[in-house]
Design a protein around this motif. Structure first.
Motif, mmCIF file in Angstrom:
data_model
loop_
_atom_site.group_PDB
_atom_site.id
_atom_site.type_symbol
_atom_site.label_atom_id
_atom_site.label_comp_id
_atom_site.label_asym_id
_atom_site.label_seq_id
_atom_site.Cartn_x
_atom_site.Cartn_y
_atom_site.Cartn_z
ATOM 1 N N GLY A 1 23.541 85.125 71.525
ATOM 2 C CA GLY A 1 24.452 84.480 72.335
ATOM 3 C C GLY A 1 24.313 84.800 73.697
ATOM 4 O O GLY A 1 23.731 85.649 74.276
ATOM 5 N N ILE A 2 24.746 83.589 74.391
ATOM 6 C CA ILE A 2 24.739 83.802 75.978
ATOM 7 C C ILE A 2 25.736 84.905 76.403
ATOM 8 O O ILE A 2 25.287 85.713 77.220
ATOM 9 C CB ILE A 2 25.378 82.657 76.402
ATOM 10 C CG1 ILE A 2 24.713 81.256 76.197
ATOM 11 C CG2 ILE A 2 25.772 82.832 78.056
ATOM 12 C CD1 ILE A 2 23.467 81.060 76.722
ATOM 13 N N HIS A 3 26.769 85.331 75.895
ATOM 14 C CA HIS A 3 27.642 86.383 76.305
ATOM 15 C C HIS A 3 26.865 87.864 76.060
ATOM 16 O O HIS A 3 26.850 88.648 76.860
ATOM 17 C CB HIS A 3 28.824 86.303 75.677
ATOM 18 C CG HIS A 3 29.878 87.579 76.029
ATOM 19 N ND1 HIS A 3 30.450 87.529 77.384
ATOM 20 C CD2 HIS A 3 30.159 88.782 75.270
ATOM 21 C CE1 HIS A 3 31.108 88.577 77.547
ATOM 22 N NE2 HIS A 3 30.879 89.448 76.355
ATOM 23 N N ALA A 4 26.295 88.034 74.955
ATOM 24 C CA ALA A 4 25.608 89.231 74.627
ATOM 25 C C ALA A 4 24.404 89.394 75.476
ATOM 26 O O ALA A 4 24.335 90.534 75.958
ATOM 27 C CB ALA A 4 24.764 89.012 73.284
ATOM 28 N N LEU A 5 23.601 88.289 75.969
ATOM 29 C CA LEU A 5 22.714 88.360 76.910
ATOM 30 C C LEU A 5 23.122 88.870 78.141
ATOM 31 O O LEU A 5 22.609 89.699 78.930
ATOM 32 C CB LEU A 5 21.468 87.307 76.913
ATOM 33 C CG LEU A 5 20.732 87.193 77.966
ATOM 34 C CD1 LEU A 5 19.687 88.365 77.580
ATOM 35 C CD2 LEU A 5 19.983 86.044 78.032
ATOM 36 N N ALA A 6 24.064 88.138 78.759
ATOM 37 C CA ALA A 6 24.648 88.499 79.904
ATOM 38 C C ALA A 6 25.272 89.741 79.724
ATOM 39 O O ALA A 6 25.080 90.497 81.040
ATOM 40 C CB ALA A 6 26.121 87.432 80.071
ATOM 41 N N GLU B 1 23.913 92.335 78.484
ATOM 42 C CA GLU B 1 22.682 93.097 78.601
ATOM 43 C C GLU B 1 22.020 93.067 79.696
ATOM 44 O O GLU B 1 21.447 94.070 80.410
ATOM 45 C CB GLU B 1 21.706 92.805 77.552
ATOM 46 C CG GLU B 1 22.009 93.188 76.164
ATOM 47 C CD GLU B 1 22.147 94.462 75.845
ATOM 48 O OE1 GLU B 1 21.252 95.598 76.312
ATOM 49 O OE2 GLU B 1 22.914 95.052 74.754
ATOM 50 N N LEU B 2 22.177 92.199 80.491
ATOM 51 C CA LEU B 2 21.656 91.892 81.739
ATOM 52 C C LEU B 2 22.545 92.219 82.983
ATOM 53 O O LEU B 2 22.019 92.352 84.192
ATOM 54 C CB LEU B 2 21.086 90.570 82.183
ATOM 55 C CG LEU B 2 20.070 89.934 81.171
ATOM 56 C CD1 LEU B 2 19.794 88.161 81.505
ATOM 57 C CD2 LEU B 2 18.739 90.517 81.323
ATOM 58 N N GLY B 3 23.918 92.553 82.763
ATOM 59 C CA GLY B 3 24.642 92.841 83.672
ATOM 60 C C GLY B 3 24.971 91.931 84.720
ATOM 61 O O GLY B 3 25.158 92.189 86.001
ATOM 62 N N CYS B 4 25.147 90.764 84.002
ATOM 63 C CA CYS B 4 25.506 89.510 84.917
ATOM 64 C C CYS B 4 26.708 88.645 84.089
ATOM 65 O O CYS B 4 27.111 89.019 83.115
ATOM 66 C CB CYS B 4 24.327 88.525 85.312
ATOM 67 S SG CYS B 4 23.700 87.929 83.810
ATOM 68 N N SER B 5 26.886 87.772 84.576
ATOM 69 C CA SER B 5 28.094 86.756 84.185
ATOM 70 C C SER B 5 27.514 85.861 83.424
ATOM 71 O O SER B 5 26.439 85.586 83.309
ATOM 72 C CB SER B 5 28.850 86.038 85.154
ATOM 73 O OG SER B 5 28.090 85.087 85.841
ATOM 74 N N ASP B 6 28.231 85.137 82.324
ATOM 75 C CA ASP B 6 27.889 84.254 81.391
ATOM 76 C C ASP B 6 27.329 83.172 82.185
ATOM 77 O O ASP B 6 26.299 82.333 81.786
ATOM 78 C CB ASP B 6 28.935 83.856 80.449
ATOM 79 C CG ASP B 6 29.245 84.638 79.588
ATOM 80 O OD1 ASP B 6 28.721 86.094 79.771
ATOM 81 O OD2 ASP B 6 30.306 84.577 78.631
ATOM 82 N N SER B 7 27.929 82.623 83.344
ATOM 83 C CA SER B 7 27.610 81.435 84.147
ATOM 84 C C SER B 7 26.229 81.736 84.847
ATOM 85 O O SER B 7 25.437 80.787 84.945
ATOM 86 C CB SER B 7 28.525 81.181 85.112
ATOM 87 O OG SER B 7 28.908 82.459 86.196
ATOM 88 N N THR B 8 26.140 83.013 84.982
ATOM 89 C CA THR B 8 24.539 83.246 85.530
ATOM 90 C C THR B 8 23.732 82.948 84.667
ATOM 91 O O THR B 8 22.463 82.415 84.715
ATOM 92 C CB THR B 8 24.442 84.514 86.131
ATOM 93 O OG1 THR B 8 25.455 84.967 86.996
ATOM 94 C CG2 THR B 8 23.181 84.989 86.647
ATOM 95 N N VAL B 9 23.614 83.458 83.531
ATOM 96 C CA VAL B 9 22.653 83.142 82.144
ATOM 97 C C VAL B 9 22.720 81.454 82.026
ATOM 98 O O VAL B 9 21.388 80.888 81.712
ATOM 99 C CB VAL B 9 23.107 83.769 80.960
ATOM 100 C CG1 VAL B 9 22.194 83.428 79.720
ATOM 101 C CG2 VAL B 9 23.289 85.287 81.245
#
Length: 114
Positions: free
Chosen positions: A50-55, A57-65
């Motif tokens: 999911g988007i939130h899990a990736l955010a 892991e990347l240390g960013c916000s969901d909106s950035t993903v």
């Protein structure tokens, strides 16, 4: 051998009866058993569901993903269905997307450098 007996004793002791030192010893022992002990890097081939899990892991916000998924790369046609992160998508069933974290990190970094 003495350490092993001490750990076995701690394993039988209720958590609420442990001192802070005993809890730290037990935690240290448990962490030493993990396959990535001493490694600060994510395991090879780590996936994010999911988007939130990736955010996270990347240390960013969901909106950035979401922005990276909409950002077109016209040179390779990625503007259709995935944007910059198109190559990091492992599986997409319905609205649920599984990402390869390492690949997504690499693609996002490359995109930010442009």
């Amino acid at each position: 051998m003495e350490t092993k007996n001490k750990i076995e004793g701690l394993l039988e002791k209720p958590l609420w009866q442990m001192t802070g030192e005993e809890y730290c010893q037990l935690t240290h022992y448990a962490l030493s058993l993990s396959p990535n002990a001493g490694s600060s890097q994510a395991p090879i081939g780590q996936k994010a569901l999911g988007i939130h899990a990736l955010a996270v892991e990347l240390g960013c916000s969901d909106s950035t993903v979401y922005g990276l998924m909409r950002t077109p790369r016209e040179e390779d046609g990625s503007f259709e269905g995935g944007g910059v992160l198109k190559d990091a998508i492992v599986s997409r069933i319905g609205r649920r997307i599984v990402f390869d974290v390492d690949k997504a990190r690499e693609l996002a970094k490359r995109s930010q450098q442009r």
